[in-house]
Design a protein around this motif. Structure first.
Motif, PDB file in Angstrom:
ATOM      1  N   VAL A   1      42.647  41.536  41.105  1.00 20.74           N
ATOM      2  CA  VAL A   1      42.396  42.107  39.780  1.00 20.74           C
ATOM      3  C   VAL A   1      41.821  43.505  39.926  1.00 20.74           C
ATOM      4  CG1 VAL A   1      41.065  41.865  37.654  1.00 20.74           C
ATOM      5  CG2 VAL A   1      42.071  39.834  38.723  1.00 20.74           C
ATOM      6  N   ALA A   2      40.845  43.658  40.817  1.00 20.30           N
ATOM      7  CA  ALA A   2      40.223  44.965  41.038  1.00 20.30           C
ATOM      8  C   ALA A   2      41.215  45.967  41.625  1.00 20.30           C
ATOM      9  CB  ALA A   2      39.011  44.820  41.960  1.00 20.30           C
ATOM     10  N   LEU A   3      42.162  45.479  42.415  1.00 20.05           N
ATOM     11  CA  LEU A   3      43.162  46.385  43.004  1.00 20.05           C
ATOM     12  C   LEU A   3      44.052  46.996  41.947  1.00 20.05           C
ATOM     13  CD1 LEU A   3      44.513  47.592  45.530  1.00 20.05           C
ATOM     14  CD2 LEU A   3      45.862  45.482  45.729  1.00 20.05           C
ATOM     15  N   GLY A   4      44.274  46.266  40.866  1.00 18.42           N
ATOM     16  CA  GLY A   4      45.162  46.782  39.825  1.00 18.42           C
ATOM     17  C   GLY A   4      46.614  46.573  40.204  1.00 18.42           C
ATOM     18  N   GLU A   5      47.478  46.878  39.271  1.00 21.27           N
ATOM     19  CA  GLU A   5      48.894  46.580  39.455  1.00 21.27           C
ATOM     20  C   GLU A   5      49.562  47.617  40.357  1.00 21.27           C
ATOM     21  OE1 GLU A   5      52.617  45.441  36.553  1.00 21.27           O
ATOM     22  OE2 GLU A   5      50.608  44.724  36.033  1.00 21.27           O
ATOM     23  N   ARG A   6      49.306  47.461  41.636  1.00 19.61           N
ATOM     24  CA  ARG A   6      49.910  48.310  42.669  1.00 19.61           C
ATOM     25  C   ARG A   6      50.072  47.462  43.926  1.00 19.61           C
ATOM     26  NH1 ARG A   6      45.078  50.474  41.534  1.00 19.61           N
ATOM     27  NH2 ARG A   6      46.021  52.396  40.744  1.00 19.61           N
ATOM     28  N   GLN A   7      50.915  47.946  44.827  1.00 12.26           N
ATOM     29  CA  GLN A   7      51.176  47.215  46.071  1.00 12.26           C
ATOM     30  C   GLN A   7      50.751  48.056  47.268  1.00 12.26           C
ATOM     31  OE1 GLN A   7      54.797  44.734  46.856  1.00 12.26           O
ATOM     32  NE2 GLN A   7      55.375  46.401  48.219  1.00 12.26           N
ATOM     33  N   ILE A   8      50.135  47.393  48.238  1.00 12.99           N
ATOM     34  CA  ILE A   8      49.847  48.036  49.520  1.00 12.99           C
ATOM     35  C   ILE A   8      50.601  47.268  50.595  1.00 12.99           C
ATOM     36  CG2 ILE A   8      48.096  48.733  51.186  1.00 12.99           C
ATOM     37  CD1 ILE A   8      46.080  48.879  48.943  1.00 12.99           C
ATOM     38  N   THR A   9      51.451  47.972  51.305  1.00 11.02           N
ATOM     39  CA  THR A   9      52.230  47.379  52.399  1.00 11.02           C
ATOM     40  C   THR A   9      51.618  47.799  53.721  1.00 11.02           C
ATOM     41  OG1 THR A   9      54.259  47.442  51.087  1.00 11.02           O
ATOM     42  CG2 THR A   9      54.506  47.180  53.472  1.00 11.02           C
ATOM     43  N   VAL A  10      51.290  46.815  54.542  1.00 13.15           N
ATOM     44  CA  VAL A  10      50.713  47.075  55.861  1.00 13.15           C
ATOM     45  C   VAL A  10      51.799  46.824  56.906  1.00 13.15           C
ATOM     46  CG1 VAL A  10      48.936  46.444  57.523  1.00 13.15           C
ATOM     47  CG2 VAL A  10      48.404  46.439  55.071  1.00 13.15           C
ATOM     48  N   ASP A  11      52.195  47.872  57.601  1.00 10.16           N
ATOM     49  CA  ASP A  11      53.200  47.773  58.666  1.00 10.16           C
ATOM     50  C   ASP A  11      52.499  47.668  60.012  1.00 10.16           C
ATOM     51  OD1 ASP A  11      55.944  48.122  57.411  1.00 10.16           O
ATOM     52  OD2 ASP A  11      54.894  49.871  56.590  1.00 10.16           O
ATOM     53  N   CYS A  12      52.870  46.667  60.778  1.00  8.79           N
ATOM     54  CA  CYS A  12      52.270  46.440  62.099  1.00  8.79           C
ATOM     55  C   CYS A  12      53.368  46.528  63.153  1.00  8.79           C
ATOM     56  CB  CYS A  12      51.588  45.078  62.154  1.00  8.79           C
ATOM     57  SG  CYS A  12      50.293  44.858  60.906  1.00  8.79           S
ATOM     58  N   ASP A  13      53.315  47.568  63.957  1.00 10.38           N
ATOM     59  CA  ASP A  13      54.328  47.801  64.975  1.00 10.38           C
ATOM     60  C   ASP A  13      53.701  47.672  66.356  1.00 10.38           C
ATOM     61  OD1 ASP A  13      56.841  48.658  63.469  1.00 10.38           O
ATOM     62  OD2 ASP A  13      55.317  49.949  62.568  1.00 10.38           O
ATOM     63  N   VAL A  14      54.178  46.706  67.117  1.00  6.54           N
ATOM     64  CA  VAL A  14      53.632  46.429  68.441  1.00  6.54           C
ATOM     65  C   VAL A  14      54.235  47.419  69.439  1.00  6.54           C
ATOM     66  CG1 VAL A  14      53.368  44.722  70.270  1.00  6.54           C
ATOM     67  CG2 VAL A  14      53.351  43.988  67.866  1.00  6.54           C
ATOM     68  N   LEU A  15      53.382  48.268  69.983  1.00  8.39           N
ATOM     69  CA  LEU A  15      53.825  49.247  70.976  1.00  8.39           C
ATOM     70  C   LEU A  15      53.861  48.631  72.363  1.00  8.39           C
ATOM     71  CD1 LEU A  15      51.680  52.315  69.823  1.00  8.39           C
ATOM     72  CD2 LEU A  15      53.850  51.493  68.892  1.00  8.39           C
ATOM     73  N   GLN A  16      52.927  47.719  72.610  1.00 10.22           N
ATOM     74  CA  GLN A  16      52.815  47.077  73.920  1.00 10.22           C
ATOM     75  C   GLN A  16      52.206  45.694  73.714  1.00 10.22           C
ATOM     76  OE1 GLN A  16      51.678  49.373  77.588  1.00 10.22           O
ATOM     77  NE2 GLN A  16      49.811  48.170  77.405  1.00 10.22           N
ATOM     78  N   ALA A  17      52.817  44.680  74.313  1.00  4.20           N
ATOM     79  CA  ALA A  17      52.377  43.302  74.089  1.00  4.20           C
ATOM     80  C   ALA A  17      51.839  42.680  75.375  1.00  4.20           C
ATOM     81  CB  ALA A  17      53.538  42.466  73.559  1.00  4.20           C
ATOM     82  N   ASP A  18      50.677  42.050  75.258  1.00  2.00           N
ATOM     83  CA  ASP A  18      50.099  41.289  76.362  1.00  2.00           C
ATOM     84  C   ASP A  18      49.307  40.104  75.804  1.00  2.00           C
ATOM     85  OD1 ASP A  18      49.529  40.741  79.107  1.00  2.00           O
ATOM     86  OD2 ASP A  18      47.521  41.553  78.804  1.00  2.00           O
ATOM     87  N   GLY A  19      49.894  39.450  74.798  1.00  2.00           N
ATOM     88  CA  GLY A  19      49.245  38.307  74.174  1.00  2.00           C
ATOM     89  C   GLY A  19      48.411  38.698  72.978  1.00  2.00           C
ATOM     90  N   GLY A  20      48.431  37.853  71.939  1.00  2.51           N
ATOM     91  CA  GLY A  20      47.583  38.074  70.768  1.00  2.51           C
ATOM     92  C   GLY A  20      48.047  39.167  69.841  1.00  2.51           C
ATOM     93  N   THR A  21      49.363  39.408  69.753  1.00  5.45           N
ATOM     94  CA  THR A  21      49.835  40.511  68.911  1.00  5.45           C
ATOM     95  C   THR A  21      49.587  40.240  67.427  1.00  5.45           C
ATOM     96  OG1 THR A  21      52.103  39.644  68.809  1.00  5.45           O
ATOM     97  CG2 THR A  21      51.595  41.206  70.575  1.00  5.45           C
TER      98      THR A  21
END
Length: 237
Positions: free
Chosen positions: A105-125
């Motif tokens: 409700v406090a955010l209001g009528e808008r969307q926030i998109t969080v992009d998560c791009d793994v550059l290097q993986a060694d568990g727990g991405t």
């Protein structure tokens, strides 16, 4: 005992670099050991059709791995024309985890998109993506508040995630890939800053586990998330 030489309750080294990209409203590069994830948050003045007109905001996420994030090249999912099941599952997890810490409700009528791009993986991405994703989200919301577009802070609590498991018969915190690939039990714990659980993913990988072991893993997760939340707050102060 651990391949890395860490203590059973010791996290990998963690660093969070904010403002890593120029254009995103919020961005952070999180490094958890040799797992490196770039998280960016984008604000849009629109919401999905199913909540349009409701006055509620929306936070969603997308997740992906670069072809050489691992020791052999992976084919880009775009080349096959669709996302894999693992990718879809992880990005849904990131989205619903981050939403759990948001007053929509406090955010209001808008969307926030969080992009998560793994550059290097060694568990727990996925855990690193959630933890770094919240930092990017925090920075984006800070811009909304500074501009006066949001009056009340919509982020009610930090959200962070850590993996725990049973490795060589012992409960351990923050599994890297050598441990993850050999763990008898593997779990991901997503929690708020005040240690409220958002989601727990636990599975036996060839060995069952007891209630006492589960409690031991929960205690480790409490410790790990507390450390991660302190780093999130330091990075966004």
């Amino acid at each position: 005992m651990r391949p890395s030489g860490r203590e059973l309750s010791e996290m990998r080294s963690v660093s969070i670099e904010t403002g890593f990209t120029k254009h995103a409203e919020g961005s952070a590069l999180i490094k958890v050991g040799d797992t490196h994830v770039l998280c960016t948050a984008t604000i849009e003045d629109r919401v999905p059709p199913f909540i349009k007109g409701s006055g509620l905001g929306w936070v969603t996420a997308e997740y992906g791995m670069l072809p050489r994030a691992t020791n052999t090249r992976m084919r880009r999912e775009a080349a096959s024309g669709k996302q894999g099941g693992r990718t879809v599952e992880i990005q849904r997890l990131i989205g619903r985890s981050l939403r759990a810490g948001v007053d929509r409700v406090a955010l209001g009528e808008r969307q926030i998109t969080v992009d998560c791009d793994v550059l290097q993986a060694d568990g727990g991405t996925r855990c690193a993506s959630i933890t770094g994703g919240w930092v990017a989200l925090r920075l984006a919301v800070n811009k909304l508040m500074k501009a006066g577009d949001v009056v009340t802070d919509p982020l009610v609590s930090p959200v962070a995630a850590v993996s725990c498991g049973i490795y060589a018969g012992q409960p351990v915190l923050d599994l890297d890939y050598p441990e993850d690939s050999e763990a008898g039990v593997d779990g991901n714990f997503i929690m708020t800053g005040d240690k409220q659980l958002i989601e727990v993913q636990m599975s036996a990988e060839g060995a069952t586990f007891s209630r006492d072991q589960m409690n031991a893993l929960m205690d480790l997760a409490d410790k790990g998330v507390s450390e991660l939340v302190a780093m999130q707050q330091s990075a966004t102060a």
